[in-house]
Design a protein around this motif. Structure first.
Motif, PDB file in Angstrom:
ATOM      1  N   LYS A   1      12.506  46.142  53.925  1.00 15.41           N
ATOM      2  CA  LYS A   1      13.389  47.295  53.748  1.00 15.41           C
ATOM      3  C   LYS A   1      14.073  47.272  52.385  1.00 15.41           C
ATOM      4  N   GLU A   2      14.470  46.103  51.935  1.00 19.11           N
ATOM      5  CA  GLU A   2      15.073  46.002  50.600  1.00 19.11           C
ATOM      6  C   GLU A   2      14.075  46.461  49.538  1.00 19.11           C
ATOM      7  N   SER A   3      12.854  45.977  49.615  1.00 19.98           N
ATOM      8  CA  SER A   3      11.862  46.289  48.587  1.00 19.98           C
ATOM      9  C   SER A   3      11.466  47.762  48.621  1.00 19.98           C
ATOM     10  N   TRP A   4      11.454  48.357  49.822  1.00 21.62           N
ATOM     11  CA  TRP A   4      11.092  49.773  49.888  1.00 21.62           C
ATOM     12  C   TRP A   4      12.125  50.641  49.178  1.00 21.62           C
ATOM     13  N   THR A   5      13.391  50.260  49.221  1.00 20.25           N
ATOM     14  CA  THR A   5      14.412  51.048  48.536  1.00 20.25           C
ATOM     15  C   THR A   5      14.180  51.093  47.030  1.00 20.25           C
ATOM     16  N   LEU A   6      13.446  50.117  46.480  1.00 17.53           N
ATOM     17  CA  LEU A   6      13.176  50.093  45.032  1.00 17.53           C
ATOM     18  C   LEU A   6      12.216  51.198  44.604  1.00 17.53           C
ATOM     19  N   VAL A   7      11.403  51.686  45.534  1.00 17.38           N
ATOM     20  CA  VAL A   7      10.366  52.668  45.173  1.00 17.38           C
ATOM     21  C   VAL A   7      10.501  53.973  45.945  1.00 17.38           C
ATOM     22  N   GLU A   8      11.417  54.028  46.872  1.00 16.35           N
ATOM     23  CA  GLU A   8      11.497  55.170  47.800  1.00 16.35           C
ATOM     24  C   GLU A   8      11.624  56.505  47.089  1.00 16.35           C
TER      25      GLU A   8
ATOM     26  N   VAL B   1       6.126  54.246  55.643  1.00 15.87           N
ATOM     27  CA  VAL B   1       7.553  54.248  55.980  1.00 15.87           C
ATOM     28  C   VAL B   1       7.748  54.012  57.475  1.00 15.87           C
ATOM     29  N   THR B   2       6.938  54.686  58.287  1.00 15.86           N
ATOM     30  CA  THR B   2       7.060  54.503  59.734  1.00 15.86           C
ATOM     31  C   THR B   2       6.773  53.065  60.124  1.00 15.86           C
ATOM     32  N   ALA B   3       5.735  52.488  59.537  1.00 14.98           N
ATOM     33  CA  ALA B   3       5.387  51.103  59.853  1.00 14.98           C
ATOM     34  C   ALA B   3       6.528  50.159  59.486  1.00 14.98           C
ATOM     35  N   VAL B   4       7.115  50.352  58.310  1.00 14.87           N
ATOM     36  CA  VAL B   4       8.221  49.504  57.877  1.00 14.87           C
ATOM     37  C   VAL B   4       9.424  49.679  58.798  1.00 14.87           C
ATOM     38  N   GLN B   5       9.715  50.927  59.151  1.00 14.65           N
ATOM     39  CA  GLN B   5      10.891  51.190  59.979  1.00 14.65           C
ATOM     40  C   GLN B   5      10.737  50.679  61.403  1.00 14.65           C
ATOM     41  N   THR B   6       9.499  50.555  61.887  1.00  9.86           N
ATOM     42  CA  THR B   6       9.306  50.115  63.270  1.00  9.86           C
ATOM     43  C   THR B   6       9.143  48.612  63.391  1.00  9.86           C
TER      44      THR B   6
ATOM     45  N   SER C   1       0.512  48.775  43.687  1.00 14.16           N
ATOM     46  CA  SER C   1       1.306  49.970  43.387  1.00 14.16           C
ATOM     47  C   SER C   1       2.791  49.709  43.567  1.00 14.16           C
ATOM     48  N   LEU C   2       3.153  49.040  44.647  1.00 12.98           N
ATOM     49  CA  LEU C   2       4.562  48.705  44.868  1.00 12.98           C
ATOM     50  C   LEU C   2       5.105  47.845  43.730  1.00 12.98           C
ATOM     51  N   ARG C   3       4.309  46.864  43.318  1.00 11.05           N
ATOM     52  CA  ARG C   3       4.714  45.967  42.238  1.00 11.05           C
ATOM     53  C   ARG C   3       4.901  46.739  40.940  1.00 11.05           C
ATOM     54  N   ALA C   4       3.988  47.691  40.679  1.00 11.38           N
ATOM     55  CA  ALA C   4       4.053  48.456  39.427  1.00 11.38           C
ATOM     56  C   ALA C   4       5.303  49.331  39.365  1.00 11.38           C
ATOM     57  N   PHE C   5       5.685  49.927  40.495  1.00 11.40           N
ATOM     58  CA  PHE C   5       6.814  50.865  40.468  1.00 11.40           C
ATOM     59  C   PHE C   5       8.158  50.173  40.642  1.00 11.40           C
ATOM     60  N   ALA C   6       8.174  49.011  41.267  1.00 15.91           N
ATOM     61  CA  ALA C   6       9.437  48.265  41.373  1.00 15.91           C
ATOM     62  C   ALA C   6       9.750  47.507  40.089  1.00 15.91           C
TER      63      ALA C   6
ATOM     64  N   ASP D   1      10.563  45.073  37.217  1.00 15.67           N
ATOM     65  CA  ASP D   1      11.199  43.756  37.124  1.00 15.67           C
ATOM     66  C   ASP D   1      11.967  43.354  38.383  1.00 15.67           C
ATOM     67  N   GLU D   2      12.254  44.343  39.248  1.00 18.23           N
ATOM     68  CA  GLU D   2      13.015  44.029  40.460  1.00 18.23           C
ATOM     69  C   GLU D   2      12.126  43.462  41.567  1.00 18.23           C
ATOM     70  N   TRP D   3      10.814  43.546  41.372  1.00 14.65           N
ATOM     71  CA  TRP D   3       9.877  43.011  42.368  1.00 14.65           C
ATOM     72  C   TRP D   3       9.857  41.490  42.277  1.00 14.65           C
ATOM     73  N   THR D   4       9.929  40.824  43.404  1.00 10.35           N
ATOM     74  CA  THR D   4       9.993  39.367  43.423  1.00 10.35           C
ATOM     75  C   THR D   4       8.799  38.790  44.186  1.00 10.35           C
ATOM     76  N   PRO D   5       8.489  37.506  43.980  1.00 13.47           N
ATOM     77  CA  PRO D   5       7.420  36.873  44.777  1.00 13.47           C
ATOM     78  C   PRO D   5       7.694  36.952  46.273  1.00 13.47           C
ATOM     79  N   GLU D   6       8.975  36.928  46.670  1.00  8.89           N
ATOM     80  CA  GLU D   6       9.308  37.022  48.091  1.00  8.89           C
ATOM     81  C   GLU D   6       8.941  38.402  48.651  1.00  8.89           C
ATOM     82  N   TYR D   7       9.209  39.456  47.863  1.00 10.80           N
ATOM     83  CA  TYR D   7       8.809  40.798  48.295  1.00 10.80           C
ATOM     84  C   TYR D   7       7.292  40.882  48.410  1.00 10.80           C
ATOM     85  N   ASP D   8       6.611  40.328  47.424  1.00  9.92           N
ATOM     86  CA  ASP D   8       5.152  40.374  47.409  1.00  9.92           C
ATOM     87  C   ASP D   8       4.577  39.725  48.670  1.00  9.92           C
ATOM     88  N   GLN D   9       5.089  38.552  49.006  1.00 15.36           N
ATOM     89  CA  GLN D   9       4.562  37.837  50.174  1.00 15.36           C
ATOM     90  C   GLN D   9       4.919  38.564  51.470  1.00 15.36           C
ATOM     91  N   ALA D  10       6.116  39.156  51.509  1.00 14.52           N
ATOM     92  CA  ALA D  10       6.524  39.889  52.709  1.00 14.52           C
ATOM     93  C   ALA D  10       5.581  41.062  52.979  1.00 14.52           C
TER      94      ALA D  10
END
Length: 370
Positions: free
Chosen positions: A9-16, A57-62, A100-105, A107-116
């Motif tokens: 959820k934290e990482s999704w807010t970076l690209v939402e 978004v639905t998958a993340v929210q559920t 795509s997530l990494r590209a749009f987030a 410098d705020e994208w972290t290895p922890e987000y990537d693995q999650a």
């Protein structure tokens, strides 16, 4: 909330706020690296992009709700059989998504987000594949248009009959393709009736803006046309174990699943009062009111409350449908079913929160009317 849920959820807010650009980049990566996959998708990608982000978004929210998460993803896997997606293509899609997530987030994208996201996507893919593999039905059915009615300036009621057995529950929706007009473009519509002996079902369709499939169904389709319909989905189904009275809130063609639920209740209900709020812009948009009034006359437990938001003096309730719901009540002990456009559903859910209706009592279906 688990660490995985928090990271997703934290990482999704970076690209939402960049969803449109993100989806465009995502598909560009897929087609650049795997050009043969382009033929699986429609010529225009606008609707497909919106669906991709909606599914993510639905998958993340559920993730917070394991049971709903499992049910939703297995149903999504069954639905994606209509695209002839193979297991190896899930890997392609997962790689493109994370890139795509990494590209749009940035410098705020972290290895922890990537693995999650890798862990979450692995679960998503496995559940979707399991749902697809467990489904004995075909990827889609041919269905013949057997009736076509124009009910207002831009709304049609289309009755179709599948060429084969297609089982569904009242409150569910399915995807429809018009191959003779717009091949490989699929659009979801709720079924507007309980199951019938002849297998036919009604679709309430509004033709607006760039709605290719909706426009074709309302303005061009005719009796005898063959459509393709995919497996029914959705969990806005009737809770038969509950003894609580019911409130149904329908905006526009969101009336379709509500009408199917009323038909199901008519087969067994004797004790539960049912209040149905029907919202529309003006009286012309109350396209199925006569049929609902006949149902209300036949079933003493059914009460209708039509509401128009932009038709002063029309003779009934006025204003937003969420405002009309608030004026009635109290509703704390009722079960709610809400269906309509995303803004209408959000507005209604906010009102129900203010009215102290428990979220456990609310089932809803949000969709776009075009």
């Amino acid at each position: 909330m688990s660490d995985l849920q928090r990271l997703l959820k934290e990482s999704w807010t970076l690209v939402e706020e960049q969803q449109d650009k993100l989806s465009g980049y995502f598909y560009a990566r897929i087609f650049l690296n795997h050009p043969h996959l382009r033929e699986l998708f429609p010529v225009t990608m606008d609707v497909q992009r919106a669906r991709l982000l909606g599914a993510i978004v639905t998958a993340v929210q559920t993730v917070d709700d394991p049971d709903r998460f499992d049910e939703y993803l297995r149903a999504l896997g069954r639905d994606h059989r209509k695209f002839h997606v193979t297991p190896d293509q899930y890997e392609v899609i997962g790689s493109a998504l994370i890139e795509s997530l990494r590209a749009f987030a940035r410098d705020e994208w972290t290895p922890e987000y990537d693995q999650a996201w890798r862990d979450a996507y692995d679960v998503i893919a496995r559940k979707m594949l399991a749902g697809a593999e467990a489904d004995p039905n075909p990827p889609w059915w041919h269905a013949e248009v057997v009736r076509h009615e124009r009910r207002s300036r831009d709304i049609g009621v289309i009755t179709v009959r599948p060429l084969g057995s297609l089982e569904f529950r009242p409150g569910q929706y399915l995807s429809v393709e018009c191959p003779q007009y717009h091949p490989r473009v699929w659009r979801t519509y709720s079924i507007a009736n309980a199951p019938r002996e002849d297998g036919s079902f009604d679709l309430h369709v509004r033709a607006l803006g760039a709605g290719w499939v909706s426009g074709a169904l309302v303005r061009r389709s005719k009796v005898g046309d063959l459509l393709r319909v995919a497996a029914p989905m959705g969990s806005m189904t009737l809770n038969r174990r509950s003894a609580h009275d019911i409130v149904m809130v329908a905006g526009g063609t969101g009336l379709a699943p509500i009408k199917s639920l009323i038909e199901e209740l008519a087969t067994f209900n004797r004790t539960r009062w049912v209040h149905v709020f029907i919202g529309a812009r003006d009286r012309d948009d109350l396209y199925d009111l006569p049929a609902l009034q006949r149902m209300a006359a036949a079933y003493p437990w059914l009460q209708l409350v039509p509401v128009c938001s932009a038709d002063p003096g029309w003779g009934g309730e006025e204003g937003l449908i969420s405002e009309a719901v608030t004026r009635f009540g109290p509703w704390q002990e009722h079960d709610f079913y809400v269906s309509g456009s995303p803004p209408m559903v959000r507005s209604t859910l906010r009102s129900l929160t203010e009215l102290q209706v428990s979220s456990m009592r609310i089932r809803y279906d949000a969709f776009s009317e075009h």
